[in-house]
Scaffold this active site. Structure first.
Site, PDB file in Angstrom:
ATOM      1  N   LYS A 165      45.646   4.901  47.973  1.00 45.55           N
ATOM      2  CA  LYS A 165      45.500   3.678  48.782  1.00 45.55           C
ATOM      3  C   LYS A 165      46.713   2.762  48.630  1.00 45.55           C
ATOM      4  O   LYS A 165      47.301   2.311  49.607  1.00 45.55           O
ATOM      5  CB  LYS A 165      44.232   2.891  48.368  1.00 45.55           C
ATOM      6  CG  LYS A 165      42.948   3.672  48.480  1.00 45.55           C
ATOM      7  CD  LYS A 165      41.744   2.837  48.089  1.00 45.55           C
ATOM      8  CE  LYS A 165      41.729   2.378  46.638  1.00 45.55           C
ATOM      9  NZ  LYS A 165      41.593   3.444  45.638  1.00 45.55           N
ATOM     10  N   ARG A 174      34.651  -3.332  48.140  1.00 45.91           N
ATOM     11  CA  ARG A 174      34.254  -2.227  47.273  1.00 45.91           C
ATOM     12  C   ARG A 174      32.759  -2.223  46.998  1.00 45.91           C
ATOM     13  O   ARG A 174      32.291  -1.369  46.245  1.00 45.91           O
ATOM     14  CB  ARG A 174      34.959  -2.434  45.934  1.00 45.91           C
ATOM     15  CG  ARG A 174      35.961  -1.360  45.587  1.00 45.91           C
ATOM     16  CD  ARG A 174      36.527  -1.815  44.319  1.00 45.91           C
ATOM     17  NE  ARG A 174      37.240  -0.931  43.508  1.00 45.91           N
ATOM     18  CZ  ARG A 174      38.559  -0.847  43.499  1.00 45.91           C
ATOM     19  NH1 ARG A 174      39.278  -1.484  44.380  1.00 45.91           N
ATOM     20  NH2 ARG A 174      39.125  -0.115  42.607  1.00 45.91           N
ATOM     21  N   ARG A 205      50.429   8.506  36.526  1.00 45.76           N
ATOM     22  CA  ARG A 205      50.917   7.397  37.372  1.00 45.76           C
ATOM     23  C   ARG A 205      51.739   6.421  36.537  1.00 45.76           C
ATOM     24  O   ARG A 205      51.433   6.139  35.386  1.00 45.76           O
ATOM     25  CB  ARG A 205      49.737   6.656  37.995  1.00 45.76           C
ATOM     26  CG  ARG A 205      50.175   5.330  38.632  1.00 45.76           C
ATOM     27  CD  ARG A 205      49.152   4.741  39.545  1.00 45.76           C
ATOM     28  NE  ARG A 205      47.934   4.351  38.875  1.00 45.76           N
ATOM     29  CZ  ARG A 205      46.870   3.870  39.510  1.00 45.76           C
ATOM     30  NH1 ARG A 205      46.882   3.752  40.819  1.00 45.76           N
ATOM     31  NH2 ARG A 205      45.788   3.536  38.841  1.00 45.76           N
ATOM     32  N   ARG A 259      48.937   2.058  33.309  1.00 50.59           N
ATOM     33  CA  ARG A 259      47.817   1.126  33.300  1.00 50.59           C
ATOM     34  C   ARG A 259      46.802   1.518  32.226  1.00 50.59           C
ATOM     35  O   ARG A 259      46.518   2.693  32.041  1.00 50.59           O
ATOM     36  CB  ARG A 259      47.140   1.115  34.688  1.00 50.59           C
ATOM     37  CG  ARG A 259      47.819   0.184  35.666  1.00 50.59           C
ATOM     38  CD  ARG A 259      47.318   0.322  37.083  1.00 50.59           C
ATOM     39  NE  ARG A 259      45.875   0.412  37.263  1.00 50.59           N
ATOM     40  CZ  ARG A 259      45.283   0.521  38.456  1.00 50.59           C
ATOM     41  NH1 ARG A 259      46.022   0.517  39.554  1.00 50.59           N
ATOM     42  NH2 ARG A 259      43.981   0.627  38.555  1.00 50.59           N
ATOM     43  N   ARG A 262      35.521   5.141  36.235  1.00 49.94           N
ATOM     44  CA  ARG A 262      35.846   4.477  37.512  1.00 49.94           C
ATOM     45  C   ARG A 262      35.374   5.328  38.693  1.00 49.94           C
ATOM     46  O   ARG A 262      34.904   4.799  39.697  1.00 49.94           O
ATOM     47  CB  ARG A 262      37.358   4.235  37.616  1.00 49.94           C
ATOM     48  CG  ARG A 262      37.813   3.035  36.779  1.00 49.94           C
ATOM     49  CD  ARG A 262      39.312   3.044  36.527  1.00 49.94           C
ATOM     50  NE  ARG A 262      40.122   3.063  37.722  1.00 49.94           N
ATOM     51  CZ  ARG A 262      41.384   3.445  37.756  1.00 49.94           C
ATOM     52  NH1 ARG A 262      41.992   3.837  36.649  1.00 49.94           N
ATOM     53  NH2 ARG A 262      42.061   3.408  38.876  1.00 49.94           N
TER      54      ARG A 262
HETATM   55  P1  AP5 Z   1      47.783   5.209  44.104  1.00 55.51           P
HETATM   56  O1  AP5 Z   1      48.402   4.956  45.420  1.00 55.51           O
HETATM   57  O2  AP5 Z   1      48.133   4.317  42.990  1.00 55.51           O
HETATM   58  O3  AP5 Z   1      46.183   5.349  44.257  1.00 55.51           O
HETATM   59  P2  AP5 Z   1      45.083   4.230  44.524  1.00 55.51           P
HETATM   60  O4  AP5 Z   1      44.133   4.812  45.528  1.00 55.51           O
HETATM   61  O5  AP5 Z   1      45.704   2.928  44.849  1.00 55.51           O
HETATM   62  O6  AP5 Z   1      44.379   4.235  43.115  1.00 55.51           O
HETATM   63  P3  AP5 Z   1      43.948   3.001  42.174  1.00 55.51           P
HETATM   64  O7  AP5 Z   1      43.723   3.575  40.803  1.00 55.51           O
HETATM   65  O8  AP5 Z   1      44.921   1.869  42.280  1.00 55.51           O
HETATM   66  O9  AP5 Z   1      42.639   2.630  42.797  1.00 55.51           O
HETATM   67  P4  AP5 Z   1      41.577   1.829  42.152  1.00 55.51           P
HETATM   68  O10 AP5 Z   1      40.813   1.527  43.356  1.00 55.51           O
HETATM   69  O11 AP5 Z   1      40.799   2.460  41.075  1.00 55.51           O
HETATM   70  O12 AP5 Z   1      42.375   0.648  41.372  1.00 55.51           O
HETATM   71  P5  AP5 Z   1      42.646  -0.845  41.736  1.00 55.51           P
HETATM   72  O13 AP5 Z   1      43.955  -1.246  41.198  1.00 55.51           O
HETATM   73  O14 AP5 Z   1      42.327  -1.097  43.158  1.00 55.51           O
HETATM   74  O15 AP5 Z   1      48.122   6.737  43.696  1.00 55.51           O
HETATM   75  C1  AP5 Z   1      47.711   7.262  42.454  1.00 55.51           C
HETATM   76  C2  AP5 Z   1      48.793   8.194  41.892  1.00 55.51           C
HETATM   77  O16 AP5 Z   1      48.871   9.350  42.728  1.00 55.51           O
HETATM   78  C3  AP5 Z   1      50.207   7.582  41.886  1.00 55.51           C
HETATM   79  O17 AP5 Z   1      50.878   8.034  40.746  1.00 55.51           O
HETATM   80  C4  AP5 Z   1      50.851   8.144  43.165  1.00 55.51           C
HETATM   81  O18 AP5 Z   1      52.266   8.260  43.051  1.00 55.51           O
HETATM   82  C5  AP5 Z   1      50.177   9.499  43.285  1.00 55.51           C
HETATM   83  N1  AP5 Z   1      49.952   9.912  44.670  1.00 55.51           N
HETATM   84  C6  AP5 Z   1      49.540   9.139  45.707  1.00 55.51           C
HETATM   85  N2  AP5 Z   1      49.416   9.879  46.829  1.00 55.51           N
HETATM   86  C7  AP5 Z   1      49.734  11.151  46.480  1.00 55.51           C
HETATM   87  C8  AP5 Z   1      49.795  12.394  47.206  1.00 55.51           C
HETATM   88  N3  AP5 Z   1      49.492  12.468  48.512  1.00 55.51           N
HETATM   89  N4  AP5 Z   1      50.165  13.521  46.522  1.00 55.51           N
HETATM   90  C9  AP5 Z   1      50.482  13.444  45.194  1.00 55.51           C
HETATM   91  N5  AP5 Z   1      50.460  12.301  44.456  1.00 55.51           N
HETATM   92  C10 AP5 Z   1      50.081  11.160  45.100  1.00 55.51           C
HETATM   93  O19 AP5 Z   1      41.513  -1.577  40.882  1.00 55.51           O
HETATM   94  C11 AP5 Z   1      41.581  -1.583  39.466  1.00 55.51           C
HETATM   95  C12 AP5 Z   1      40.366  -2.281  38.907  1.00 55.51           C
HETATM   96  O20 AP5 Z   1      40.322  -3.650  39.373  1.00 55.51           O
HETATM   97  C13 AP5 Z   1      39.009  -1.687  39.334  1.00 55.51           C
HETATM   98  O21 AP5 Z   1      38.606  -0.625  38.506  1.00 55.51           O
HETATM   99  C14 AP5 Z   1      38.101  -2.908  39.175  1.00 55.51           C
HETATM  100  O22 AP5 Z   1      37.797  -3.155  37.836  1.00 55.51           O
HETATM  101  C15 AP5 Z   1      39.002  -4.062  39.666  1.00 55.51           C
HETATM  102  N6  AP5 Z   1      38.869  -4.277  41.093  1.00 55.51           N
HETATM  103  C16 AP5 Z   1      39.837  -4.108  42.043  1.00 55.51           C
HETATM  104  N7  AP5 Z   1      39.358  -4.393  43.257  1.00 55.51           N
HETATM  105  C17 AP5 Z   1      38.061  -4.757  43.083  1.00 55.51           C
HETATM  106  C18 AP5 Z   1      37.034  -5.128  43.972  1.00 55.51           C
HETATM  107  N8  AP5 Z   1      37.242  -5.198  45.293  1.00 55.51           N
HETATM  108  N9  AP5 Z   1      35.812  -5.439  43.450  1.00 55.51           N
HETATM  109  C19 AP5 Z   1      35.599  -5.395  42.127  1.00 55.51           C
HETATM  110  N10 AP5 Z   1      36.530  -5.022  41.220  1.00 55.51           N
HETATM  111  C20 AP5 Z   1      37.740  -4.699  41.701  1.00 55.51           C
HETATM  112 MG    MG Z   2      45.872   1.052  43.865  1.00 53.37          MG
END
Ligand code: AP5
Ligand code: MG
Length: 228
Positions: free
Chosen positions: A20, A95, A134, A167, A178
């Site tokens: 994402k 979410r 990552r 992270r 998660r």
């Molecule tokens: P990346 O693009 O970083 O993936 P992502 O989908 O953004 O994954 P996240 O871990 O950031 O999602 P998340 O939803 O758990 O975390 P968030 O920060 O939102 O890609 C991942 C890896 O794969 C990278 O190394 C990339 O290079 C690689 N990659 C990407 N595409 C690829 C491909 N096609 N092929 C190969 N490799 C690839 O949230 C973190 C925490 O914050 C949550 O757990 C929660 O506690 C809190 N939080 C955030 N938002 C909310 C909310 N709305 N409500 C409540 N709590 C929240």
């Molecule tokens: Mg992300």
């Protein structure tokens, strides 16, 4: 009052590690709208040691969702800023069903709604591999991967030269939790948006560039049909 037709809002949905953030950054830049990542906003708050950041981190570090009231208020404030006048790419928000409802209400207040919800689908077996290697940039949350998207210089962000780090919530045990939380609390949104006819499944199990290509086709298609 901002005209509905000129605002493009997309919600990027998908499990942790689906890509994402990687995709939202590129598409937002190409479309000239901001990327709003709730995760990045929490991490920025933590870096600045705000009360919100410190509170949110108690949930983030163990892989739980941050409570809705904190999250909704933070995103609402962000969306109300002037740089969202032409829309935004939302990454990681909403979410929960309560967040989805709050987003609909926020947008309705300004007479607009979500255009499309690209759902980036990736098999669970790939997610841990993606997240365990990552690398994230301290300044702006740019995302790299040791194997699939290595930085030009080890440990340094290509875009702003800041330090790359792993992270705390990318430890395998926390990632597994998660994913469970995603299945339980966020997966219902796939059905929610599908029923409204705005969910489009994107194959996230391709190279980063191929996924970008599919997403660009989607956001351009929508633009053409809006005009027609
Ligand atoms: P990346 O693009 O970083 O993936 P992502 O989908 O953004 O994954 P996240 O871990 O950031 O999602 P998340 O939803 O758990 O975390 P968030 O920060 O939102 O890609 C991942 C890896 O794969 C990278 O190394 C990339 O290079 C690689 N990659 C990407 N595409 C690829 C491909 N096609 N092929 C190969 N490799 C690839 O949230 C973190 C925490 O914050 C949550 O757990 C929660 O506690 C809190 N939080 C955030 N938002 C909310 C909310 N709305 N409500 C409540 N709590 C929240
Ligand atoms: Mg992300």
């Amino acid at each position: 009052m901002i005209e509905k037709e000129v605002r493009d809002f997309y919600v990027f949905l998908g499990p942790p590690g689906a890509g994402k953030g990687t995709q939202a950054k590129v598409i937002a830049q190409k479309k000239g709208v901001p990327q709003i990542s709730s995760g990045d906003l929490f991490r920025e708050n933590l870096k600045n040691q705000t009360e919100l950041g410190i509170r949110a981190n108690q949930f983030i570090k163990v892989g739980e969702l941050v409570p809705d009231d904190i999250t909704i208020g933070m995103v609402e404030e962000r969306i109300s800023r002037t740089d969202c006048a032409a829309g935004a790419i939302l990454d990681g928000f909403p979410r929960t069903p309560a967040q989805a409802k709050a987003l609909d209400d926020m947008l309705e207040e300004t007479g607009c709604k979500i255009n499309q919800v690209p759902y980036i689908a990736v098999p669970e077996s790939k997610l841990i591999e993606r997240l365990s290697a990552r690398l994230t940039c301290r300044a702006e949350g740019h995302v790299f991967h040791k194997k699939y998207k290595p930085p030009k210089v080890a440990g340094v962000c290509d875009f702003d030269g800041s330090e790359l780090y792993q992270r705390e919530d990318d430890q395998p045990e926390t990632v597994k939790h998660r994913i469970q939380v995603y299945e339980q609390l966020t997966r219902p949104l796939v059905e929610y948006y599908h029923e409204r006819g705005i969910l489009i499944e994107i194959n996230g199990n391709q190279s980063i560039d191929e996924v970008t290509e599919d997403l660009m086709k989607l956001v351009n298609e929508v633009k053409e049909s809006d005009v027609g």
